[in-house]
Design a protein around this motif. Structure first.
Motif, mmCIF file in Angstrom:
data_model
loop_
_atom_site.group_PDB
_atom_site.id
_atom_site.type_symbol
_atom_site.label_atom_id
_atom_site.label_comp_id
_atom_site.label_asym_id
_atom_site.label_seq_id
_atom_site.Cartn_x
_atom_site.Cartn_y
_atom_site.Cartn_z
ATOM 1 N N ARG A 1 -24.185 -10.393 1.216
ATOM 2 C CA ARG A 1 -25.310 -9.994 1.081
ATOM 3 C C ARG A 1 -25.963 -11.662 0.334
ATOM 4 N NH1 ARG A 1 -27.547 -5.817 -3.143
ATOM 5 N NH2 ARG A 1 -25.707 -5.878 -4.594
ATOM 6 N N LEU A 2 -24.751 -11.730 -0.610
ATOM 7 C CA LEU A 2 -25.054 -13.106 -1.105
ATOM 8 C C LEU A 2 -25.491 -13.910 0.250
ATOM 9 C CD1 LEU A 2 -22.781 -12.536 -4.653
ATOM 10 C CD2 LEU A 2 -25.424 -12.768 -3.951
ATOM 11 N N ILE A 3 -24.274 -14.073 0.670
ATOM 12 C CA ILE A 3 -23.736 -14.958 1.684
ATOM 13 C C ILE A 3 -25.090 -15.034 2.915
ATOM 14 C CG2 ILE A 3 -22.627 -15.985 3.231
ATOM 15 C CD1 ILE A 3 -20.182 -14.605 1.942
ATOM 16 N N PRO B 1 -28.097 -12.757 2.279
ATOM 17 C CA PRO B 1 -29.463 -12.650 2.380
ATOM 18 C C PRO B 1 -30.150 -11.977 3.617
ATOM 19 C CG PRO B 1 -29.981 -14.139 1.664
ATOM 20 C CD PRO B 1 -27.612 -14.021 2.149
ATOM 21 N N ARG C 1 -33.068 -20.318 -0.556
ATOM 22 C CA ARG C 1 -32.182 -19.403 -0.661
ATOM 23 C C ARG C 1 -31.552 -18.876 -2.255
ATOM 24 N NH1 ARG C 1 -26.525 -20.811 3.122
ATOM 25 N NH2 ARG C 1 -25.331 -18.677 2.641
ATOM 26 N N LEU C 2 -31.360 -20.115 -3.120
ATOM 27 C CA LEU C 2 -30.863 -19.495 -4.251
ATOM 28 C C LEU C 2 -31.300 -18.549 -4.553
ATOM 29 C CD1 LEU C 2 -28.129 -20.744 -6.009
ATOM 30 C CD2 LEU C 2 -30.285 -22.908 -6.910
ATOM 31 N N LYS D 1 -30.668 -15.182 -4.194
ATOM 32 C CA LYS D 1 -28.960 -14.695 -4.626
ATOM 33 C C LYS D 1 -29.390 -14.241 -5.722
ATOM 34 C CE LYS D 1 -25.578 -17.472 -2.967
ATOM 35 N NZ LYS D 1 -24.971 -18.586 -2.292
ATOM 36 N N GLU E 1 -28.245 -11.125 -7.046
ATOM 37 C CA GLU E 1 -27.600 -10.935 -8.168
ATOM 38 C C GLU E 1 -27.686 -10.392 -9.539
ATOM 39 O OE1 GLU E 1 -24.261 -14.167 -10.517
ATOM 40 O OE2 GLU E 1 -25.492 -14.943 -9.175
ATOM 41 N N LEU F 1 -24.510 -17.609 -11.126
ATOM 42 C CA LEU F 1 -26.054 -18.506 -11.266
ATOM 43 C C LEU F 1 -26.179 -19.300 -11.990
ATOM 44 C CD1 LEU F 1 -28.095 -17.120 -8.240
ATOM 45 C CD2 LEU F 1 -25.940 -18.918 -8.142
#
Length: 857
Positions: free
Chosen positions: A60-62, A64, A233-234, A237, A241, A265
């Motif tokens: 999911r982090l890659i 989402p 996207r960041l 993430k 997280e 991050l």
């Protein structure tokens, strides 16, 4: 189910679990990719394929945008877009269920036809989410799909330590990832009886994660705030997280007093101690405790069984122990529901229905339909409704168009209809079961319940259930759970409006089916007897027939209902020191009066005509216009006034005549003794007082005594229209003429009740009806026993309870129509069709009413 393989699935918000039950073998299902018994309820779109479980969580982090979790909270809502595909909640649920099916069939070696799904207690019959889950399961090839409430399943799981003893009352506390459920269960040697259950559909462990997430987000400063708000996207993430860190730190605090982690991050160290977490979580956990308090409704459980992953939180156990005492955990809280459900599935052989023999008075009706076949277009008689010879019960349309009436050849009552409009029916089909017009019946309904009745239904409300009975025969038509308290349910016409967590539900009293459901953010509470409800600081009115909001009105604080003003079409609510007049039809606030800010509440509220009288604090009596709220007058007075033509000041032995139009005190009558003056009644001319052993009539116009009379005893037993009824000894009744104070008549009777047009009294083992002006006996019936109590009366019926039984009598003649057993608690429960209903202790009796002693209506 015991003879064939059954797949049992507990579909959870954050995690799901499955068990394969085959014969005497029970095998929990491990997720193939991780070996876990609890599979993450997550889905990832991978091209045309939907991946389920741990693998989606890892990606999911890659990816989402391809990921979706918390699927259970999506059921019944709109579609979602993941991986560029528009998918319905049913598609996502189907992917999870398919994964369990494939693993179970791999182990079993052949297809599995039977499925048992657990569902929250909030999924009442008629909830569309139930049908959605059943439909998806059938689409995956399951021929038999059963549903079981989650707390009911959890009750069958094993507690840590010794098993519960038969007879123990156990409160099951199921705090899962997305919902909270509770059940009150009586433990049995061969199975448990679920007495009632409740749910909070909007509250679960994910909500605890959310308060931790918000707390941690506030610790990261502006940089973290900007990152979490970013739409790129960041930012996505970062949110994923931080949510994962919040969940892990919450779980750490179940074992340690301080949780620590790092947000990669930003290389940000995160720290949370248990005391801080408890302060964040306490309001949410308190809602679950309150739900349990409503559920037990005065019963004291011997044990509380804690199940569900969120029950591991130490605060949860401590708050439940503080309120309910002995708390025990399940051996495995996360798997308690699925293992309990598996045990329930293994006992499937006990869930069989043998043929029901036809009752001695039941009769099937069949018709010779022309052309041998037709379509049932409509029923003309509902279940429980009576009919005469020649009445049409239904209509059938033949293939070439003509419509035929299906008629009865003798009087009767419809018990059960076996076909629905639109069904094809053939000549000779058993379409309906009937019985003679009326036969007396009795059924156990329990004590402390309400009975609602009308021409075509009898509904028993209590113990967290609604039960519908056929008026003519007493058989149960339907049953519905409605939560933990009778106060959660109110009658509005032919609909029961149920206040439940998350909304209001309307249930048709004739069928027990959902008429409508209206979701609300909080549990809506009933504000007044009409269909007006409170939702936090709002009040709103609904149409009971449809559930639609007619109007909604917001206030600064939660308003409090005070009174209705029928003459003005309004009702009164107070909010701090403000009094609002609200139009019942439109919800418009037609007027507001602001009282002194030092006093927060209006009390001693009375309504006379269109004027609202009340008291603020201890020194202000007010009269307000019931429409505009304008003050008619405000008067400082040391005593709270009883707003009529007078009031009484017992402390000062004074009767004060008060003009309600102006508030002026205009006459006084002062006592000549040191004994208190007590007002006991009034009429258009006089107010009647008791001063010591004297009865005094005081003229309202001038405050002067009109007459005094020394009386035996300390109180009157009744106030007939033109005379006072006063006991003189145990079995001697004295009637005093109101106008003169002279003795009108004396009779050797004990008063039962004064009624319009007569006096009901007992004498020498008889119940008698006396003329209030002369004392003459109009009728007399034998009735033994020391105690006789009036239960009900109208122009047709008098119902009394005596030591020798409960009697239903003709009002005009005293003729006894029915005699029922005596009981400690008895009340007349109304009429339903041809029946009159009487509730005695725990039994409801139905007997033929005055209008149904010969033929059906």
């Amino acid at each position: 189910m015991a003879d064939e393989a059954v797949l049992v699935v507990d579909f959870g918000t954050s995690g799901s679990a499955g068990v394969l039950v085959a014969g005497d073998r029970t095998q929990p299902l491990r997720e193939p990719s991780s070996g876990l018994f609890v599979w993450p309820s997550s889905v990832l779109a991978d091209g045309e394929e939907l991946l389920v479980g741990t693998l989606p969580d890892r990606k999911r982090l890659i990816r989402p945008g391809d990921y979706q979790n918390e699927i259970k909270r999506l059921l019944g809502r709109s579609d979602v877009t993941i991986g560029g595909r528009t998918l319905s909640p049913a598609d996502l649920f189907g992917a999870v269920l398919r994964a369990f099916r494939d693993e179970a069939q791999r182990i079993h070696g052949r297809p599995i036809e039977q499925l048992l799904l657990t569902v929250p207690a909030a999924y009442h019959p008629g909830d569309p989410r139930r049908e959605l889950m059943i439909g998806v399961a059938q689409g995956l090839g399951f021929g038999t799909v059963e549903l079981l409430y989650e707390p009911v399943a959890a009750a069958g799981s094993a507690p840590a330590g010794e098993a519960f003893a038969p007879g123990d009352l156990v409160l099951v506390y199921d705090f899962g990832g997305g919902t909270f459920d509770a059940a009150l269960v009586r433990v049995g040697a061969d199975g448990h009886d679920v007495l009632r259950h409740a749910a909070l559909d909007h509250l679960g462990g994910l909500d605890l994660d959310e308060v931790v997430y918000q707390h941690l987000a506030g610790l990261g400063g502006d940089e973290l705030t900007r990152l979490l708000a970013a739409t790129d996207r960041l930012g996505g993430k970062a949110r994923i997280e931080l949510a994962e860190r919040a969940r892990r730190m919450k779980e750490q605090l179940s074992d340690v007093s301080v949780a620590e982690d790092i947000l990669g991050l930003l290389d940000l160290e995160l720290r949370l101690d248990r005391d801080t977490f408890d302060k964040l979580a306490e309001p949410l956990v308190a809602q679950t405790v309150e739900c349990c308090e409503r559920l037990v409704a005065g019963d004291q459980p011997a044990w509380v069984l804690m199940v569900g992953g969120s029950s591991r939180v130490p605060l949860v156990a401590s708050m439940m122990a503080a309120r309910f005492g002995r708390v025990r955990a399940s051996r495995d809280p996360e798997l308690a529901v699925v293992t309990g459900a598996a045990a329930w599935a293994a006992r499937g052989v006990s869930r069989v229905c043998p043929p029901q023999p036809q009752g001695p008075e039941e009769k099937p009706l069949r018709w010779a339909i022309p052309q041998g076949l037709g379509t049932l277009t409509r029923w003309l008689r509902s279940e429980g409704e009576s009919y005469r010879p020649g009445d049409a019960l239904a209509q059938v349309r033949l293939a070439d168009g003509p419509v035929y009436q299906l008629t009865a050849d003798e009087p009767g009552v419809v018990l059960t209809r076996h076909a629905e409009p639109g069904d094809l029916v053939a000549a000779g089909d058993w379409l309906v079961t009937v019985a003679p017009t009326f036969r007396p019946w009795e059924t156990t309904v329990g004590s402390g319940v309400e009975v609602w009745s009308a021409a075509d239904y009898v509904v028993v409300a209590g113990d967290g259930m609604l039960r519908g009975l056929a008026p003519s025969v007493g058989t149960q038509r339907w049953i519905r759970p409605v939560g933990g308290e009778r106060s959660d349910c109110t009658r509005a016409g032919d609909v029961a409006v149920v206040c439940e967590p998350g909304g209001l539900r309307g249930i048709a009293l004739t069928t027990g089916q959902d008429r409508w459901f209206q979701p609300y953010a909080r549990k809506a509470g009933r504000l007044m007897p009409e269909p007006v409800f409170r939702d936090d600081n709002d009040i709103f009115r609904i149409d009971p027939a449809t559930g639609e909001e007619i109007w909604r009105r917001s206030f600064t604080e939660a308003p409090r209902f005070q009174a209705r003003v029928p003459a003005s079409g309004t009702f009164v609510v107070t909010e701090q020191h403000q009094v609002h007049m609200v139009d019942l039809e439109t919800g418009e606030v037609t007027g507001t009066w602001t009282g002194p800010r030092t006093y927060r509440e209006l009390w001693n509220v009375q309504v006379i005509g269109s004027i609202v009288y009340g008291r603020f604090g201890y020194k202000r009596n007010v009269a307000l216009n019931g429409r505009t709220g304008w003050p008619v007058w405000v008067r400082r007075e040391a005593t709270a006034l009883t707003f009529s033509a007078y009031t009484v000041y017992p402390r000062h032995y004074v009767l004060a005549g008060v003009n309600p139009a102006t508030g002026d005190v205009w006459q006084y009558y002062r006592s000549n003794s040191y004994q208190s003056v007590v007002r006991i009644s009034d009429d258009a001319e006089n107010v009647y007082l008791r001063e010591g052993n004297e009865l005094i009539a005081v003229n309202i116009a001038d405050g002067r005594p009109r007459w005094r009379r020394a009386m035996p005893g300390n109180r009157p037993d009744g106030t007939a229209t033109a005379v006072w009824l006063w006991p003189r000894g145990l079995d001697d009744l004295l009637a005093i003429d109101r106008a003169t104070g002279q003795v009108a008549w004396v009779s050797a009777h004990r008063l039962v009740q004064e009624l319009p047009g007569g006096v009901l009294a007992t004498s020498s083992g008889h119940l008698e009806w006396l003329d209030p002006l002369t004392g003459a006996v109009h009728w007399s019936v034998e009735m033994t026993g020391e105690t006789v109590k009036l239960l009900y009366h109208d122009d047709e019926t008098i119902a009394v309870g005596a030591d020798s039984g409960v009697f239903l009598m003709e009002a005009g003649t005293g003729a006894i129509r029915h005699r029922l057993p005596a009981g400690e608690h008895a009340y007349y429960a109304g009429r339903a069709g041809d029946a009159e209903l009487v509730h005695i202790d725990s039994t409801l009796y139905a007997v033929a009413g005055s209008s149904s002693r010969s033929t059906a209506t």
